[in-house]
Design an enzyme around this catalytic site. Structure first.
Site, PDB file in Angstrom:
ATOM      1  N   TYR A  43      -6.712  -9.048  11.403  1.00 53.03           N
ATOM      2  CA  TYR A  43      -5.370  -8.799  11.930  1.00 53.03           C
ATOM      3  C   TYR A  43      -5.209  -9.497  13.274  1.00 53.03           C
ATOM      4  O   TYR A  43      -6.129  -9.497  14.101  1.00 53.03           O
ATOM      5  CB  TYR A  43      -5.123  -7.298  12.080  1.00 53.03           C
ATOM      6  CG  TYR A  43      -4.849  -6.649  10.737  1.00 53.03           C
ATOM      7  CD1 TYR A  43      -3.586  -6.706  10.172  1.00 53.03           C
ATOM      8  CD2 TYR A  43      -5.863  -6.016  10.032  1.00 53.03           C
ATOM      9  CE1 TYR A  43      -3.324  -6.143   8.930  1.00 53.03           C
ATOM     10  CE2 TYR A  43      -5.611  -5.449   8.783  1.00 53.03           C
ATOM     11  CZ  TYR A  43      -4.334  -5.514   8.239  1.00 53.03           C
ATOM     12  OH  TYR A  43      -4.077  -4.955   7.013  1.00 53.03           O
ATOM     13  N   GLU A  97       0.837  -1.202   0.000  1.00 56.08           N
ATOM     14  CA  GLU A  97       0.000   0.000   0.000  1.00 56.08           C
ATOM     15  C   GLU A  97       0.873   1.254   0.000  1.00 56.08           C
ATOM     16  O   GLU A  97       2.019   1.230   0.458  1.00 56.08           O
ATOM     17  CB  GLU A  97      -0.882  -0.031   1.267  1.00 56.08           C
ATOM     18  CG  GLU A  97      -1.809   1.174   1.406  1.00 56.08           C
ATOM     19  CD  GLU A  97      -2.858   0.986   2.510  1.00 56.08           C
ATOM     20  OE1 GLU A  97      -2.775   0.005   3.284  1.00 56.08           O
ATOM     21  OE2 GLU A  97      -3.764   1.837   2.579  1.00 56.08           O
ATOM     22  N   GLU A 117      -6.237  -9.133   3.600  1.00 52.01           N
ATOM     23  CA  GLU A 117      -5.366  -8.440   4.572  1.00 52.01           C
ATOM     24  C   GLU A 117      -5.323  -9.310   5.813  1.00 52.01           C
ATOM     25  O   GLU A 117      -6.364  -9.604   6.410  1.00 52.01           O
ATOM     26  CB  GLU A 117      -5.899  -7.051   4.913  1.00 52.01           C
ATOM     27  CG  GLU A 117      -5.693  -6.052   3.799  1.00 52.01           C
ATOM     28  CD  GLU A 117      -6.019  -4.610   4.211  1.00 52.01           C
ATOM     29  OE1 GLU A 117      -5.896  -4.260   5.395  1.00 52.01           O
ATOM     30  OE2 GLU A 117      -6.406  -3.838   3.308  1.00 52.01           O
ATOM     31  N   GLU A 154     -12.534  -2.244   2.563  1.00 53.24           N
ATOM     32  CA  GLU A 154     -13.100  -1.960   3.896  1.00 53.24           C
ATOM     33  C   GLU A 154     -14.191  -0.894   3.794  1.00 53.24           C
ATOM     34  O   GLU A 154     -14.147   0.127   4.475  1.00 53.24           O
ATOM     35  CB  GLU A 154     -11.997  -1.553   4.884  1.00 53.24           C
ATOM     36  CG  GLU A 154     -11.016  -2.684   5.113  1.00 53.24           C
ATOM     37  CD  GLU A 154     -10.090  -2.518   6.322  1.00 53.24           C
ATOM     38  OE1 GLU A 154     -10.064  -1.439   6.928  1.00 53.24           O
ATOM     39  OE2 GLU A 154      -9.389  -3.501   6.643  1.00 53.24           O
TER      40      GLU A 154
HETATM   41  O1  AHR Z   1      -2.904  -2.576   6.244  1.00 52.57           O
HETATM   42  C1  AHR Z   1      -3.172  -1.389   6.901  1.00 52.57           C
HETATM   43  C2  AHR Z   1      -4.633  -1.001   6.841  1.00 52.57           C
HETATM   44  O2  AHR Z   1      -5.396  -1.911   7.551  1.00 52.57           O
HETATM   45  C3  AHR Z   1      -5.268  -0.986   5.485  1.00 52.57           C
HETATM   46  O3  AHR Z   1      -5.043   0.187   4.790  1.00 52.57           O
HETATM   47  C4  AHR Z   1      -6.715  -1.124   5.782  1.00 52.57           C
HETATM   48  O4  AHR Z   1      -7.420  -1.754   4.760  1.00 52.57           O
HETATM   49  C5  AHR Z   1      -6.720  -1.934   7.089  1.00 52.57           C
HETATM   50  O5  AHR Z   1      -7.540  -1.380   8.039  1.00 52.57           O
END
Ligand code: AHR
Length: 496
Positions: free
Chosen positions: A239, A25, A300, A173
């Protein structure tokens, strides 16, 4: 003693190589400095892209690369990033650190990068702040071979032939940074936008819809009910973190390198939770799509801690230890084991951001323990998943317990079996007795990634503090093999 049975002759599903995908990114020093240094940089580069990073990435065989975001994608206007560099507008990257984005890395540079590292490009379009027309024109610019203002412009900018982009994401998102939409609203927006993501010539675009945040099962339900016929993939984001910031406000994310067993255990638990997520989202998808045509794409994933002390909080720069290697190994095992539904995953992110493969400092570059796991696991790419049964001890910490071992197994086109094993327990080794059904083993070899400390990591002064070494703890037995897997380690075995 752990007992393992692998059914070497019962494999049905292919582990899509795209599970080993990446994500880069316009965030912090991922694209700028980490990948793009510009043609005039003293750092050796190919048309502006750093050579050391190209070489390192090529080695782990990145199958697919997602770009330009992330949250950045829904603020990105692609026309700013084509044409002569000196006339590309400079703007503020409002989402990430408020720094200047000079747009020097745009569409042409992205395709060049993908070609140099051998990855299939995956572009995420702007739904949150972009128009349908803008998205339509981007796809036309990239993929159309006929006569049109967009193709004329592409040719003028130096690219004669279309690139043949395969993977396109319609927003990122969109429940959050991509427009704060409700699932019901986004489902309609998605249907609308995707209509204009056209196929040109024989090229069929694989359309990926924004999927749920972690355990938002309602999102999956609505998207599958309302939009399954016009999507090829649904993108889950998850995450691995100590606490979920959506549930605990201003939570401290913990240090990437300074932690004790409490934080080690919690991160292992959170990584294992990926399995529940994938199962439950897949169960909802099964109701609407029992043939499993629509892929679950985890575009992600990875660990997310506090940034390294003294660095810009908006840059998400974190170190990467043996703990991250375990998270990578566990997560990839889970994706492999659900490869009937999970057909792509993209770790966040490639260089200098979150659970990175690579860290750079000026002209210096190091690879992380996570990079080594991707290197060791690449043998699973496009191999056939093998079903197994495992009975193992628990890794117990205080009053909590998780299974000590995570694993997946595959057979490749040359009939070689690959088994990736993670021992989550930092204190106890695991002795595994494996019966290989339907396979006569004659030779076994392997690699191991481990250390004596939970937080061992590579630095610019000590770039090889942790790296894979030959694994000598496995032997062939009458029925299969036995192996002693040391505490806190990732092992990949190859059996002929
Ligand atoms: O990877 C960092 C961020 O995490 C990304 O930009 C977003 O899609 C997510 O919240």
């Amino acid at each position: 003693m752990a007992r393992l049975i692998i059914n070497a002759d019962l494999g049905k599903h292919k582990i899509d190589k795209n599970i080993y995908g990446h994500f880069a990114e316009h965030l912090g020093r991922c694209i700028y400095e980490g990948i793009w240094v510009g043609e005039d940089s003293p750092i050796p580069n190919t048309r502006g892209i750093r050579n050391d990073v190209i070489e390192a990435l090529k080695k782990i065989k990145p199958p697919v690369l997602r770009w330009p975001g992330g949250c950045f994608a829904d603020e990105y206007h692609w026309k700013d990033g084509v044409g002569p560099k000196e006339s590309r507008p400079r703007m503020i990257n409002t989402h990430w650190g408020g720094v200047v984005e000079n747009n020097h890395f745009g569409t042409h540079e992205f395709f060049d990068l993908c070609e140099l590292i051998g990855a299939e490009p995956y572009i995420c379009g702007n739904v949150g702040s972009g128009t349908i027309y803008e998205m339509q024109q981007w796809v036309e610019y990239i993929n159309f071979d006929g006569e049109s203002p967009m193709t004329e412009w592409r040719r003028k900018n130096g690219r004669e032939k279309p690139w043949g982009l395969k993977y396109f994401g319609v927003g990122n998102e969109n429940w959050g940074c991509g427009g704060s939409m409700r699932a019901e609203h986004y489902a309609d927006v998605y249907r609308n936008y995707q209509t204009y993501v056209r196929n040109y010539g024989g090229n069929k675009i694989f359309k990926i819809a924004c999927g749920p945040r972690g355990d938002d099962y309602h999102w999956t339900e609505v998207m599958m009910r309302e939009a399954r016929y016009v999507m090829d993939g649904l993108a889950l984001h998850y995450y691995t973190r100590l606490v979920d910031p959506a549930k605990v406000r201003n939570a401290n994310r913990g240090s990437a390198t300074e932690f004790g067993e409490n934080e080690w255990f919690t991160i292992m638990e959170k990584a294992l939770f990926t399995d529940e997520l994938v199962r439950r989202h897949s169960t909802i998808m099964d109701v609407y799509d029992p043939e499993k045509r629509v892929a679950l794409i985890v575009d992600e994933w990875g660990t997310w801690y506090e940034v390294e002390p003294g660095t810009n909080p908006g840059f998400l720069y974190q170190q990467n230890t043996l703990r991250d290697a375990l998270v990578a190994g566990i997560s990839l095992n889970i994706f492999n084991n659900h490869c009937d539904r999970v057909r792509m995953a993209n770790i966040a992110q490639t260089v200098n951001v979150l659970q990175a493969m690579i860290l750079t400092e000026g002209e210096k570059m190091i690879v992380t323990p996570t990079y080594h796991v991707f290197d060791m696991y690449k043998v699973h790419q496009d191999a056939t998943l093998l079903p197994f049964d495992l009975q193992c001890d628990d890794y117990v910490f205080e009053d909590k317990a998780v299974p000590q071992i995570s694993l997946s197994a595959s057979k490749d086109a040359d009939e070689v079996i690959h088994i990736s094993l993670c021992n989550l327990d930092p204190h106890n080794g695991a002795n595994i007795d494996c019966e290989l059904r339907g396979f006569k083993a004659s030779a076994i070899s392997g690699e191991i990634l481990t250390s004596s400390e939970m937080n061992t990591h590579n630095t610019f002064d000590n770039p090889e503090a942790i790296k894979p070494t030959e694994f000598k703890g496995a032997t062939i037995t009458e029925k299969g093999f036995s192996a002693d897997i040391p505490p806190m380690s990732v092992v990949v075995l190859n059996i002929k």
